[in-house]
Design a protein around this motif. Structure first.
Motif, PDB file in Angstrom:
ATOM      1  N   ALA A 102       2.831  -4.741   3.236  1.00 60.38           N
ATOM      2  CA  ALA A 102       2.040  -5.976   3.994  1.00 60.38           C
ATOM      3  C   ALA A 102       1.496  -7.196   3.654  1.00 60.38           C
ATOM      4  O   ALA A 102       1.829  -8.153   4.082  1.00 60.38           O
ATOM      5  CB  ALA A 102      -0.739  -5.586   3.307  1.00 60.38           C
TER       6      ALA A 102
ATOM      7  N   SER B  47      -1.630  -9.284  15.570  1.00 60.74           N
ATOM      8  CA  SER B  47      -2.274  -7.646  14.312  1.00 60.74           C
ATOM      9  C   SER B  47      -1.356  -6.658  13.156  1.00 60.74           C
ATOM     10  O   SER B  47      -0.445  -6.780  13.691  1.00 60.74           O
ATOM     11  CB  SER B  47      -2.888  -6.604  15.168  1.00 60.74           C
ATOM     12  OG  SER B  47      -3.556  -5.813  14.863  1.00 60.74           O
ATOM     13  N   GLY B  48      -1.804  -6.787  12.215  1.00 61.97           N
ATOM     14  CA  GLY B  48      -1.306  -6.236  11.392  1.00 61.97           C
ATOM     15  C   GLY B  48      -0.160  -6.843  10.816  1.00 61.97           C
ATOM     16  O   GLY B  48       0.413  -6.396   9.107  1.00 61.97           O
ATOM     17  N   SER B  49      -0.076  -8.592  10.517  1.00 65.08           N
ATOM     18  CA  SER B  49       0.622  -9.354  10.073  1.00 65.08           C
ATOM     19  C   SER B  49       0.470  -9.727   8.203  1.00 65.08           C
ATOM     20  O   SER B  49       0.829 -10.517   7.542  1.00 65.08           O
ATOM     21  CB  SER B  49       0.957 -10.878  10.754  1.00 65.08           C
ATOM     22  OG  SER B  49      -0.304 -11.191  10.873  1.00 65.08           O
ATOM     23  N   GLY B  50      -1.267  -9.443   7.962  1.00 65.34           N
ATOM     24  CA  GLY B  50      -1.290  -9.251   6.734  1.00 65.34           C
ATOM     25  C   GLY B  50      -2.602 -10.413   6.071  1.00 65.34           C
ATOM     26  O   GLY B  50      -2.788 -10.551   4.878  1.00 65.34           O
ATOM     27  N   LYS B  51      -2.895 -10.339   7.829  1.00 61.69           N
ATOM     28  CA  LYS B  51      -4.041 -11.876   7.409  1.00 61.69           C
ATOM     29  C   LYS B  51      -5.691 -11.693   6.877  1.00 61.69           C
ATOM     30  O   LYS B  51      -5.928 -12.018   5.527  1.00 61.69           O
ATOM     31  CB  LYS B  51      -5.086 -12.289   8.627  1.00 61.69           C
ATOM     32  CG  LYS B  51      -3.581 -12.494   9.448  1.00 61.69           C
ATOM     33  CD  LYS B  51      -4.267 -13.244  10.929  1.00 61.69           C
ATOM     34  CE  LYS B  51      -4.774 -12.154  11.227  1.00 61.69           C
ATOM     35  NZ  LYS B  51      -3.421 -11.147  12.242  1.00 61.69           N
ATOM     36  N   SER B  52      -5.534  -9.825   6.827  1.00 65.35           N
ATOM     37  CA  SER B  52      -7.272  -9.366   6.511  1.00 65.35           C
ATOM     38  C   SER B  52      -6.525  -8.818   4.656  1.00 65.35           C
ATOM     39  O   SER B  52      -7.462  -9.528   3.917  1.00 65.35           O
ATOM     40  CB  SER B  52      -7.792  -8.297   6.726  1.00 65.35           C
ATOM     41  OG  SER B  52      -8.073  -8.590   8.024  1.00 65.35           O
ATOM     42  N   THR B  53      -5.822  -8.958   4.440  1.00 67.36           N
ATOM     43  CA  THR B  53      -5.241  -8.567   3.169  1.00 67.36           C
ATOM     44  C   THR B  53      -4.944  -9.799   2.201  1.00 67.36           C
ATOM     45  O   THR B  53      -5.769  -9.433   1.054  1.00 67.36           O
ATOM     46  CB  THR B  53      -3.261  -7.844   2.929  1.00 67.36           C
ATOM     47  OG1 THR B  53      -3.523  -6.321   4.135  1.00 67.36           O
ATOM     48  CG2 THR B  53      -3.271  -7.399   2.034  1.00 67.36           C
TER      49      THR B  53
ATOM     50  N   TYR C 277       1.010  -1.365  -0.048  1.00 67.00           N
ATOM     51  CA  TYR C 277       0.015   0.082   0.509  1.00 67.00           C
ATOM     52  C   TYR C 277       1.238   1.263  -0.001  1.00 67.00           C
ATOM     53  O   TYR C 277       1.658   0.784   0.571  1.00 67.00           O
ATOM     54  CB  TYR C 277      -0.691   0.165   1.171  1.00 67.00           C
ATOM     55  CG  TYR C 277      -2.252  -1.256   0.916  1.00 67.00           C
ATOM     56  CD1 TYR C 277      -2.863  -1.476   0.895  1.00 67.00           C
ATOM     57  CD2 TYR C 277      -2.135  -2.296   2.134  1.00 67.00           C
ATOM     58  CE1 TYR C 277      -3.551  -1.775   0.935  1.00 67.00           C
ATOM     59  CE2 TYR C 277      -2.949  -3.027   2.317  1.00 67.00           C
ATOM     60  CZ  TYR C 277      -3.735  -3.452   1.891  1.00 67.00           C
ATOM     61  OH  TYR C 277      -4.970  -4.345   1.645  1.00 67.00           O
TER      62      TYR C 277
ATOM     63  N   HIS D 147      -8.062 -14.311  15.643  1.00 67.42           N
ATOM     64  CA  HIS D 147      -6.976 -14.325  16.373  1.00 67.42           C
ATOM     65  C   HIS D 147      -6.756 -15.895  17.558  1.00 67.42           C
ATOM     66  O   HIS D 147      -5.722 -15.521  17.812  1.00 67.42           O
ATOM     67  CB  HIS D 147      -6.934 -13.320  17.097  1.00 67.42           C
ATOM     68  CG  HIS D 147      -6.627 -12.373  17.039  1.00 67.42           C
ATOM     69  ND1 HIS D 147      -7.458 -11.473  15.786  1.00 67.42           N
ATOM     70  CD2 HIS D 147      -5.971 -11.514  16.640  1.00 67.42           C
ATOM     71  CE1 HIS D 147      -6.928 -10.400  15.890  1.00 67.42           C
ATOM     72  NE2 HIS D 147      -5.837 -10.557  15.555  1.00 67.42           N
TER      73      HIS D 147
HETATM   74  N1  LIG Z   1      -5.682   0.541   2.592  1.00 67.51           N
HETATM   75  C1  LIG Z   1      -4.780  -0.012   3.726  1.00 67.51           C
HETATM   76  N2  LIG Z   1      -3.746   1.294   3.059  1.00 67.51           N
HETATM   77  C2  LIG Z   1      -2.490   1.217   3.717  1.00 67.51           C
HETATM   78  N3  LIG Z   1      -2.305   0.449   4.770  1.00 67.51           N
HETATM   79  C3  LIG Z   1      -2.615  -0.605   5.271  1.00 67.51           C
HETATM   80  C4  LIG Z   1      -4.306  -0.871   4.513  1.00 67.51           C
HETATM   81  N4  LIG Z   1      -4.920  -2.234   4.721  1.00 67.51           N
HETATM   82  C5  LIG Z   1      -4.425  -2.343   5.594  1.00 67.51           C
HETATM   83  N5  LIG Z   1      -2.958  -1.468   5.484  1.00 67.51           N
HETATM   84  C6  LIG Z   1      -1.557  -2.462   6.422  1.00 67.51           C
HETATM   85  O1  LIG Z   1      -0.866  -3.808   5.482  1.00 67.51           O
HETATM   86  C7  LIG Z   1      -0.681  -4.085   7.215  1.00 67.51           C
HETATM   87  C8  LIG Z   1      -1.057  -5.500   7.135  1.00 67.51           C
HETATM   88  O2  LIG Z   1      -2.804  -5.017   7.116  1.00 67.51           O
HETATM   89  P1  LIG Z   1      -4.041  -6.429   7.554  1.00 67.51           P
HETATM   90  O3  LIG Z   1      -5.054  -5.834   8.126  1.00 67.51           O
HETATM   91  O4  LIG Z   1      -4.033  -7.100   6.500  1.00 67.51           O
HETATM   92  O5  LIG Z   1      -3.540  -7.174   8.835  1.00 67.51           O
HETATM   93  P2  LIG Z   1      -4.140  -8.238   9.619  1.00 67.51           P
HETATM   94  O6  LIG Z   1      -3.554  -9.535  10.279  1.00 67.51           O
HETATM   95  O7  LIG Z   1      -5.917  -8.089   8.994  1.00 67.51           O
HETATM   96  O8  LIG Z   1      -4.304  -7.595  11.344  1.00 67.51           O
HETATM   97  P3  LIG Z   1      -5.802  -7.470  12.302  1.00 67.51           P
HETATM   98  O9  LIG Z   1      -5.576  -8.841  13.351  1.00 67.51           O
HETATM   99  O10 LIG Z   1      -5.754  -6.267  13.253  1.00 67.51           O
HETATM  100  O11 LIG Z   1      -6.887  -7.172  11.421  1.00 67.51           O
HETATM  101  C9  LIG Z   1      -0.807  -3.159   8.042  1.00 67.51           C
HETATM  102  O12 LIG Z   1       0.471  -2.353   8.398  1.00 67.51           O
HETATM  103  C10 LIG Z   1      -1.651  -2.918   8.293  1.00 67.51           C
HETATM  104  O13 LIG Z   1      -1.581  -0.952   8.154  1.00 67.51           O
END
Ligand SMILES: Nc1ncnc2c1ncn2[C@@H]1O[C@H](COP(=O)(O)OP(=O)(O)OP(=O)(O)O)[C@@H](O)[C@H]1O
Length: 285
Positions: free
Chosen positions: A52, A72-78, A42, A231
């Motif tokens: 991400a 949190s922030g490890s990239g799971k949702s991405t 991103y 989680h």
């Molecule tokens: N649309 C976006 N724009 C900029 N950065 C983003 C965006 N979406 C996610 N990120 C960043 O990408 C990284 C991975 O985010 P992601 O949401 O995939 O993590 P996650 O493991 O799902 O976290 P959580 O468990 O908190 O939901 C994080 O650093 C987040 O801040």
């Protein structure tokens, strides 16, 4: 070979090996999900890059139940957004049911997503003014399915998730677990082969979470492939395989040798509640 089938050298190694190893029938099947070196960056404010996902490779075969874990922030949702075709990767390749996603037009992608993938979210995302049966029927409206078939299918799906007696209730008239079951029924309405669930028990207490996981396990036993972000290690122990992300990378990928049975745990909970209630009645008689 079709234009958007994976070339043999790009195919999952396990798939290529499986061609030679006819004994391993499970591996001979085509993965539902095959990602290679998937990356998502991103750009924040036109300057800063957020990495991400940094090159993730993974295969998920039909009938698997995979828990995706990581801080949190490890990239799971991405990762879920990419495999759900809700977003496009910066680089890397993704074959969904054998089709190279990057070669699909937006229309082809939307058709494939609607046909193959069901989504379940932490917040249920139900329409507040619509009944359970209307919520479940909604994706079928978009798919152009006639009303009588929609209703028939929505009824069957609500019965499948144990809500046969709650078809005409609105979300506010249902418990959190019941709302999530409506959301699961809705996710199944177009007959997907893959269910993507992002923290489906995140808003539920532990007892209700077990109830939802029992529904998920039953669906998986019927052949539905499930990828679920959580989680909670307890929830991940109902899956058959666990993958762990850290800093945008896949750092662990292991089978769960003996997944917990949510149905057994649920029945034990119900039994202990009944016994407790029986004891209270006896004390008062
Ligand atoms: N649309 C976006 N724009 C900029 N950065 C983003 C965006 N979406 C996610 N990120 C960043 O990408 C990284 C991975 O985010 P992601 O949401 O995939 O993590 P996650 O493991 O799902 O976290 P959580 O468990 O908190 O939901 C994080 O650093 C987040 O801040």
């Amino acid at each position: 070979m079709q234009a958007n089938e994976p070339p043999i050298d790009k195919q999952p190694t396990s798939q290529v090996v499986a061609v030679a190893d006819s004994a391993n029938a499970a591996q001979q099947r085509q993965p539902v999900i095959a990602v290679r070196d998937l990356a998502k960056t991103y750009r924040l404010g036109g300057k800063t890059n957020v990495y991400a996902l940094r090159g993730v490779s993974l295969d998920v075969y039909p009938g698997e139940f995979v828990a995706v874990m990581g801080p949190s922030g490890s990239g799971k949702s991405t990762f879920m957004n990419l495999i759900g075709c809700l977003d496009r990767p910066t680089s890397g390749e993704y074959w969904l049911a054998g089709k190279l996603v990057s070669r699909l037009s937006s229309d082809e992608l939307a058709i494939m997503r609607n046909r193959l993938i069901g989504f379940v979210f932490q917040g249920f995302n139900l329409l507040g003014r619509s009944t359970a049966i209307q919520n479940v029927g909604l994706p079928m409206v978009y798919a152009g399915i006639p009303k009588h078939i929609r209703e028939l299918r929505a009824r069957k799906l609500l019965q499948l998730v144990g809500l046969g007696a709650r078809m005409n209730h609105k979300p506010s008239e249902l418990s959190g677990g019941q709302q999530q079951r409506v959301a699961i029924a809705r996710a199944l309405s177009n007959g997907p082969s893959l269910l993507l669930a992002d923290e489906p028990t995140g808003n539920l207490d532990s007892r209700t979470s077990i109830e939802i996981m029992a529904v998920m396990q039953a669906l998986n036993e019927q052949g539905l492939t499930i990828v679920l972000v959580t989680h909670e290690p307890d929830i991940a122990n109902y899956a058959k395989r666990q993958v762990v992300f850290r800093d945008g990378r896949l750092i662990r990928d292991e089978p769960v040798l003996q997944p917990n049975s949510a149905k057994d745990e649920w029945m034990a909970l119900v039994q202990s509640t009944n016994e407790d209630e029986g004891n209270i009645k006896e004390e008062h008689s």
